[in-house]
Enzyme design. Structure first.
Site, PDB file in Angstrom:
ATOM      1  N   ASP A  72       0.878  -1.177   0.000  1.00 40.01           N
ATOM      2  CA  ASP A  72       0.000   0.000   0.000  1.00 40.01           C
ATOM      3  C   ASP A  72       0.915   1.226   0.000  1.00 40.01           C
ATOM      4  O   ASP A  72       1.792   1.341   0.866  1.00 40.01           O
ATOM      5  CB  ASP A  72      -0.865   0.034   1.258  1.00 40.01           C
ATOM      6  N   HIS A 121       4.914  -7.570  -0.303  1.00 40.32           N
ATOM      7  CA  HIS A 121       4.575  -8.839  -0.942  1.00 40.32           C
ATOM      8  C   HIS A 121       5.282  -8.972  -2.295  1.00 40.32           C
ATOM      9  O   HIS A 121       5.780  -7.993  -2.852  1.00 40.32           O
ATOM     10  CB  HIS A 121       3.060  -8.919  -1.155  1.00 40.32           C
ATOM     11  N   SER A 134       8.160   3.591   4.672  1.00 38.47           N
ATOM     12  CA  SER A 134       9.415   3.732   3.944  1.00 38.47           C
ATOM     13  C   SER A 134       9.166   3.653   2.449  1.00 38.47           C
ATOM     14  O   SER A 134       8.087   4.012   1.985  1.00 38.47           O
ATOM     15  CB  SER A 134      10.431   2.685   4.392  1.00 38.47           C
TER      16      SER A 134
END
Length: 274
Positions: free
Chosen positions: A80, A139, A242
């Site tokens: 995200d 992911h 980050s």
């Protein structure tokens, strides 16, 4: 002994606070205050009071798996995030943000050969910025093979948009983990995890020897023989927000379907493979 940069000291101090498990009543205040202050959307996660530390809240897992395209050509977002910049490299120059460019040869560090670095010249790149309110796990974006991981110690400057505009070569100065990857079609790309202020730890589940924000001198190299990972696999997390940078060889992507300024979620298709 070499002194660590002040940004490392700040990140380590914050990390100790975030990792501490306070009495439940106080932890509940800390967690709910953070959720309210940062505006976290907890609809896909457990309620704030269930997390025993602020770090557990940062690194929360989804309650239910997200759906994403199973089409092998669809390259999905690993997280995200905000797309802070994307486009095509000019030789080995990529954009940190509009008007600020850096050399990918330096970004990848010293433990890749000139041939390996040249493989992505004139290729494509996508920068994914995770803010403190985003889901912090990352992911796998496509079925792939991991060839090598390199941990490069460095600083912990903030990586938000204002900081990217002010500090040249911020990505090159910050601590990072570089993953050399290969698609099932044999195309090379690099997925780089970039640290930030208060993000002392970047976890890589398939290589627990990687210890970021530690007293490590010099680059650490980890090579793999038959490490295959599937699209959508959870392979670690940032402890706070980050950046992830993906840089591909020329011709790997048919099309990049996002642009700078777009908000994306893990599982959303961001590009198509040739």
């Amino acid at each position: 002994m070499k002194r660590r940069h002040i940004t490392s000291a700040i990140s380590q101090t914050f990390g100790k606070f975030a990792s501490k498990e306070f009495p439940h009543w106080f932890q509940n205040i800390v967690n709910r205050s953070y959720v309210g202050l940062m505006g976290l959307d907890m609809s896909e996660f457990h309620s704030p009071e269930t997390y025993k530390s602020l770090n557990a809240l940062f690194t929360r897992h989804l309650k239910e798996p997200r759906h994403y395209s199973l089409n092998a050509a669809d390259f999905i977002s690993p997280c995200d995030s905000l797309i802070s910049e994307c486009g095509t490299l000019i030789s080995d120059y990529a954009l940190q943000i509009k008007g600020m460019r850096y050399k990918t040869d330096e970004f990848l560090g010293q433990n890749f050969s000139d041939e390996e670095k040249k493989s992505i010249h004139d290729g494509d790149f996508i920068n994914f910025y995770l803010s403190p309110k985003d889901y912090h796990r990352y992911h796998i974006p496509t079925n792939m093979k991991v060839l090598k991981a390199v941990h490069i110690p460095g600083k912990f400057y903030p990586v938000n948009v204002p900081s990217l505009k002010k500090r040249l070569n911020l990505f090159i100065e910050n601590e990072r983990v570089v993953l050399q990857c290969e698609t099932m079609e044999g195309k090379t790309f690099y997925m780089v995890l970039v640290s930030a202020l208060n993000v002392g730890v970047m976890k890589v589940s398939f290589e627990p020897r990687i210890q970021t924000d530690a007293d490590v001198v010099g680059e650490q190299v980890y090579e793999f023989k038959d490490l295959y990972l599937d699209k959508g696999d959870d392979f670690g997390c940032f402890e706070m927000g980050s950046t992830i940078v993906i840089i591909s060889e020329k011709g790997m992507f048919e099309d990049i379907v996002v642009k700078a300024g777009d908000k994306v979620k893990f599982g959303e298709t961001v590009a198509t493979l040739k």
